[in-house]
Design a protein around this motif. Sequence first.
Motif, PDB file in Angstrom:
ATOM      1  N   GLY A   1       0.768  -1.230   0.000  1.00  0.00           N
ATOM      2  CA  GLY A   1       0.000   0.000   0.000  1.00  0.00           C
ATOM      3  C   GLY A   1       0.799   1.280   0.000  1.00  0.00           C
ATOM      4  O   GLY A   1       0.208   2.361  -0.005  1.00  0.00           O
ATOM      5  N   GLY A   2       2.118   1.193   0.039  1.00  0.00           N
ATOM      6  CA  GLY A   2       2.918   2.412   0.073  1.00  0.00           C
ATOM      7  C   GLY A   2       2.666   3.247   1.309  1.00  0.00           C
ATOM      8  O   GLY A   2       2.927   4.453   1.317  1.00  0.00           O
ATOM      9  N   GLY A   3       2.139   2.617   2.362  1.00  0.00           N
ATOM     10  CA  GLY A   3       1.810   3.328   3.590  1.00  0.00           C
ATOM     11  C   GLY A   3       0.313   3.434   3.836  1.00  0.00           C
ATOM     12  O   GLY A   3      -0.116   3.885   4.899  1.00  0.00           O
ATOM     13  N   MET A   4      -0.501   3.022   2.883  1.00  0.00           N
ATOM     14  CA  MET A   4      -1.959   3.032   3.037  1.00  0.00           C
ATOM     15  C   MET A   4      -2.455   1.631   3.390  1.00  0.00           C
ATOM     16  O   MET A   4      -1.838   0.631   3.006  1.00  0.00           O
ATOM     17  N   PRO A   5      -3.578   1.526   4.116  1.00  0.00           N
ATOM     18  CA  PRO A   5      -4.086   0.207   4.525  1.00  0.00           C
ATOM     19  C   PRO A   5      -4.760  -0.528   3.373  1.00  0.00           C
ATOM     20  O   PRO A   5      -5.701  -0.020   2.759  1.00  0.00           O
ATOM     21  N   ILE A   6      -4.270  -1.728   3.091  1.00  0.00           N
ATOM     22  CA  ILE A   6      -4.849  -2.547   2.026  1.00  0.00           C
ATOM     23  C   ILE A   6      -4.312  -3.963   2.158  1.00  0.00           C
ATOM     24  O   ILE A   6      -3.213  -4.183   2.670  1.00  0.00           O
ATOM     25  N   GLY A   7      -5.089  -4.929   1.735  1.00  0.00           N
ATOM     26  CA  GLY A   7      -4.658  -6.315   1.649  1.00  0.00           C
ATOM     27  C   GLY A   7      -5.407  -6.986   0.525  1.00  0.00           C
ATOM     28  O   GLY A   7      -6.312  -6.394  -0.080  1.00  0.00           O
ATOM     29  N   ALA A   8      -5.050  -8.230   0.227  1.00  0.00           N
ATOM     30  CA  ALA A   8      -5.747  -8.962  -0.833  1.00  0.00           C
ATOM     31  C   ALA A   8      -5.504 -10.448  -0.686  1.00  0.00           C
ATOM     32  O   ALA A   8      -4.479 -10.875  -0.142  1.00  0.00           O
ATOM     33  N   PHE A   9      -6.471 -11.245  -1.145  1.00  0.00           N
ATOM     34  CA  PHE A   9      -6.203 -12.655  -1.412  1.00  0.00           C
ATOM     35  C   PHE A   9      -6.495 -12.899  -2.885  1.00  0.00           C
ATOM     36  O   PHE A   9      -7.422 -12.322  -3.461  1.00  0.00           O
ATOM     37  N   ILE A  10      -5.657 -13.709  -3.484  1.00  0.00           N
ATOM     38  CA  ILE A  10      -5.628 -13.861  -4.939  1.00  0.00           C
ATOM     39  C   ILE A  10      -5.692 -15.342  -5.279  1.00  0.00           C
ATOM     40  O   ILE A  10      -5.021 -16.159  -4.635  1.00  0.00           O
ATOM     41  N   SER A  11      -6.469 -15.710  -6.273  1.00  0.00           N
ATOM     42  CA  SER A  11      -6.575 -17.112  -6.650  1.00  0.00           C
ATOM     43  C   SER A  11      -6.986 -17.235  -8.111  1.00  0.00           C
ATOM     44  O   SER A  11      -7.072 -16.238  -8.842  1.00  0.00           O
ATOM     45  N   ARG A  12      -7.242 -18.469  -8.531  1.00  0.00           N
ATOM     46  CA  ARG A  12      -7.757 -18.716  -9.865  1.00  0.00           C
ATOM     47  C   ARG A  12      -9.238 -18.367  -9.917  1.00  0.00           C
ATOM     48  O   ARG A  12      -9.957 -18.469  -8.916  1.00  0.00           O
ATOM     49  N   ARG A  13      -9.697 -18.011 -11.092  1.00  0.00           N
ATOM     50  CA  ARG A  13     -11.087 -17.607 -11.262  1.00  0.00           C
ATOM     51  C   ARG A  13     -12.055 -18.694 -10.772  1.00  0.00           C
ATOM     52  O   ARG A  13     -13.028 -18.399 -10.070  1.00  0.00           O
ATOM     53  N   GLU A  14     -11.783 -19.954 -11.126  1.00  0.00           N
ATOM     54  CA  GLU A  14     -12.717 -21.019 -10.754  1.00  0.00           C
ATOM     55  C   GLU A  14     -12.818 -21.172  -9.247  1.00  0.00           C
ATOM     56  O   GLU A  14     -13.883 -21.501  -8.706  1.00  0.00           O
TER      57      GLU A  14
END
Length: 397
Positions: free
Chosen positions: A251-264
Amino acid sequence: MLSPRQLFLQHQAQTTDFPLLLEVEKAEGVYMYGPNRERYLDLISGIGVSNVGHRHPKVIQAIQQQLDKYLHLMVYGEIVQAPPAQLAHALAQTLPAGLDNVYFVSSGSEAVEGACKLAKRFTGRTELIAFENAYHGSTQGSLSLNGSESFKRAFRPLLPDVRHIRHNHAPDLELITTRTAAVILETVQGEAGVRVPSRAYLQNLRQRCSETGTLLILDEIQSGFGRTGTFWAFEQFGVIPDILTCAKGMGGGMPIGAFISRREIMHSLKNDPMLGHITTFGGHPVSCAASLATLQIIQEEGLLAQVAEKAARFQQRLTHPAIKEFRHLGLMMAVEFDSFATLKSVIDSALLKGVLTDWFLFCDNSMRIAPPLTITMAEIEEACDLVLAAIHEQVHP
């Protein structure tokens, strides 16, 4: 009128009896500045957050441009907004083919929560396997996966059907079975004190998960976004996860997260039940704009190519009889001493000299060093001089 320090102690919830109480009025690059012009060289990047330094001009510019358009509009996933859409596309370009569906959240803990829910929903299984001395966050679900009982016992009961196995210990892989929904592993164990698994072990883990239909979740909340010298740490091990989590440095200092996967896999959250994961602030446009700028800075400024040389310089300089071991993968580093007492005295002395370091939750005799990737060789020299001076002052071998 009460000072910020007094207000902090009187009204802000505390997490220890001995907060650092470092008062900061401004931060830029690798430095933080106090109210009386004190200067502190930040060797921990806000615990892995400020990968491109504090207030990088391009991050600030991206934030300012987005502020002139809109802030929060709607809960995640309902309205087309350019910042999260563009960031999702840019993230997919850094990943192997197929890992192309991104669910944005607000923090690393929430990324882990979402990843584990996704694994259970897709597989229809209930068991989760994590590792001894693992750290995945502080909410009740992510806390269940953590590998230190001392941090968990006061909050039980936690999630059922969670098993812990030994890190980098091949025989324990047999405990992964057809009832295991997911194995979650930090690609590099962070709070355990920078523990790097062997390439063969990680590949065997990947194979065992594939054999049993178990999803492999790699947690790159600390190790992602260039920290180890590749954009994602797993690139160095010849494996591909089914689900990837990230936060902190993205985030460059900003709050953010993610989870990433295959479309299916990701699309299983769309039905039975609909809205399988909901977040109000996930994909916040300002955080996503800052994250996209961060990603572009890492790529355009060639920061990945500099990591190995900078890490090597730290390793060359930080030699002293009191240092028992230096562990690292890229600029994710641990400097081990004989005890917490020794380390704490060095950390306190270093802070008085103008350099901020830290220890690890599950390895309190090791100093955490994880500076911004933008740190220069001259700043590395300055940091090492200060740390060594603190060691000389506090330790008498």
